[in-house]
Motif scaffolding. Sequence first.
Motif, mmCIF file in Angstrom:
data_model
loop_
_atom_site.group_PDB
_atom_site.id
_atom_site.type_symbol
_atom_site.label_atom_id
_atom_site.label_comp_id
_atom_site.label_asym_id
_atom_site.label_seq_id
_atom_site.Cartn_x
_atom_site.Cartn_y
_atom_site.Cartn_z
ATOM 1 N N GLY A 298 74.088 -52.671 44.128
ATOM 2 C CA GLY A 298 74.228 -51.245 44.385
ATOM 3 C C GLY A 298 73.836 -50.392 43.190
ATOM 4 N N SER A 299 74.045 -49.083 43.356
ATOM 5 C CA SER A 299 73.655 -48.126 42.332
ATOM 6 C C SER A 299 74.795 -47.153 42.041
ATOM 7 N N LEU A 300 74.779 -46.627 40.840
ATOM 8 C CA LEU A 300 75.688 -45.552 40.439
ATOM 9 C C LEU A 300 74.937 -44.629 39.504
ATOM 10 N N ARG A 301 75.327 -43.371 39.480
ATOM 11 C CA ARG A 301 74.802 -42.443 38.495
ATOM 12 C C ARG A 301 75.961 -41.851 37.705
ATOM 13 N N LEU A 302 75.948 -42.108 36.424
ATOM 14 C CA LEU A 302 76.948 -41.549 35.531
ATOM 15 C C LEU A 302 76.465 -40.212 34.988
ATOM 16 N N SER A 303 77.399 -39.310 34.803
ATOM 17 C CA SER A 303 77.097 -38.007 34.222
ATOM 18 C C SER A 303 77.958 -37.775 32.998
ATOM 19 N N VAL B 7 82.406 -35.274 28.426
ATOM 20 C CA VAL B 7 83.226 -35.708 29.554
ATOM 21 C C VAL B 7 82.349 -36.479 30.536
ATOM 22 N N GLU B 8 82.661 -37.777 30.686
ATOM 23 C CA GLU B 8 81.912 -38.620 31.600
ATOM 24 C C GLU B 8 82.512 -38.571 33.007
ATOM 25 N N SER B 9 81.670 -38.820 33.991
ATOM 26 C CA SER B 9 82.125 -38.941 35.376
ATOM 27 C C SER B 9 81.127 -39.811 36.126
ATOM 28 N N GLY B 10 81.504 -40.208 37.328
ATOM 29 C CA GLY B 10 80.586 -40.965 38.168
ATOM 30 C C GLY B 10 80.837 -42.450 38.240
ATOM 31 N N GLY B 11 81.787 -42.929 37.448
ATOM 32 C CA GLY B 11 82.102 -44.352 37.519
ATOM 33 C C GLY B 11 82.801 -44.698 38.821
ATOM 34 N N GLY B 12 82.978 -45.994 39.049
ATOM 35 C CA GLY B 12 83.657 -46.435 40.255
ATOM 36 C C GLY B 12 83.385 -47.888 40.512
ATOM 37 N N THR C 292 79.983 -54.698 34.596
ATOM 38 C CA THR C 292 81.344 -54.191 34.626
ATOM 39 C C THR C 292 81.816 -53.892 33.203
ATOM 40 N N ALA C 293 82.210 -52.652 32.972
ATOM 41 C CA ALA C 293 82.615 -52.218 31.638
ATOM 42 C C ALA C 293 83.074 -50.759 31.707
ATOM 43 N N VAL C 294 83.627 -50.292 30.607
ATOM 44 C CA VAL C 294 83.840 -48.859 30.431
ATOM 45 C C VAL C 294 82.587 -48.307 29.761
ATOM 46 N N TYR C 295 82.048 -47.258 30.348
ATOM 47 C CA TYR C 295 80.816 -46.663 29.839
ATOM 48 C C TYR C 295 81.145 -45.362 29.110
ATOM 49 N N TYR C 296 80.555 -45.220 27.923
ATOM 50 C CA TYR C 296 80.820 -44.077 27.068
ATOM 51 C C TYR C 296 79.542 -43.292 26.795
ATOM 52 N N CYS C 297 79.681 -41.995 26.817
ATOM 53 C CA CYS C 297 78.607 -41.086 26.426
ATOM 54 C C CYS C 297 78.779 -40.767 24.945
ATOM 55 N N GLN D 142 75.797 -44.691 14.471
ATOM 56 C CA GLN D 142 74.966 -43.512 14.241
ATOM 57 C C GLN D 142 75.440 -42.295 15.029
ATOM 58 N N TYR D 143 76.532 -42.448 15.769
ATOM 59 C CA TYR D 143 76.981 -41.368 16.639
ATOM 60 C C TYR D 143 78.269 -40.726 16.138
ATOM 61 N N ASP D 144 78.359 -39.420 16.377
ATOM 62 C CA ASP D 144 79.466 -38.645 15.851
ATOM 63 C C ASP D 144 80.535 -38.311 16.892
ATOM 64 N N TYR D 145 80.125 -38.127 18.113
ATOM 65 C CA TYR D 145 81.054 -37.709 19.157
ATOM 66 C C TYR D 145 80.969 -38.671 20.340
ATOM 67 N N TRP D 146 82.138 -38.898 20.940
ATOM 68 C CA TRP D 146 82.237 -39.847 22.060
ATOM 69 C C TRP D 146 83.088 -39.247 23.181
ATOM 70 N N GLY D 147 82.721 -39.599 24.409
ATOM 71 C CA GLY D 147 83.551 -39.238 25.536
ATOM 72 C C GLY D 147 84.708 -40.214 25.684
ATOM 73 N N GLN D 148 85.513 -39.981 26.698
ATOM 74 C CA GLN D 148 86.695 -40.814 26.919
ATOM 75 C C GLN D 148 86.366 -42.080 27.698
ATOM 76 N N GLY D 149 85.207 -42.140 28.291
ATOM 77 C CA GLY D 149 84.775 -43.322 29.023
ATOM 78 C C GLY D 149 85.025 -43.234 30.511
ATOM 79 N N THR D 150 84.199 -43.937 31.268
ATOM 80 C CA THR D 150 84.370 -44.022 32.714
ATOM 81 C C THR D 150 84.174 -45.486 33.125
ATOM 82 N N GLN D 151 85.072 -45.968 33.978
ATOM 83 C CA GLN D 151 85.056 -47.377 34.357
ATOM 84 C C GLN D 151 84.014 -47.636 35.439
ATOM 85 N N VAL D 152 83.234 -48.675 35.238
ATOM 86 C CA VAL D 152 82.295 -49.169 36.255
ATOM 87 C C VAL D 152 82.671 -50.610 36.560
#
Length: 126
Positions: A16-21, A5-10, A91-96, A113-123
């Motif tokens: 500026g800066s942002l920190r995604l979690s 579960v991603e968060s922190g977009g905006g 500017t994009a949707v960021y996925y973990c 190479q990845y098996d699991y993905w989050g739903q994404g957070t918009q930046v």
Amino acid sequence: QVQLVESGGGSVQAGGSLRLSCTVSEYTSSRYCMGWFRQAPGKEREGVATIYILSETTSYGDSATGRFTISEDKAKNTLYLQMNSLKPDDTAVYYCSYSRQIACLANGLAGSQYDYWGQGTQVTVS
């Protein structure tokens, strides 16, 4: 089933800066890479940053090098992406993402190479 579960977009102004979690529901016995990817409208998914779990080393895509930092807090089951000096091109949707494939060690920025993905957070950077 690992859930991310991603968060922190905006929205932020250029420079500026942002920190995604990314909160991870559980760690599996095999875990080789965790990464951040992004996808802008009309563009292909792009590998932004990856952390190699066993060596605790990192790798960055060209667009992120020098501006973004990936890190992990295992005690909090959380992956982070610190993004500084943001540009409108960021500017994009960021996925973990989470990989159980040892093959990710060869190229942690390859989404296949990845098996699991989050739903994404918009930046959005303006």
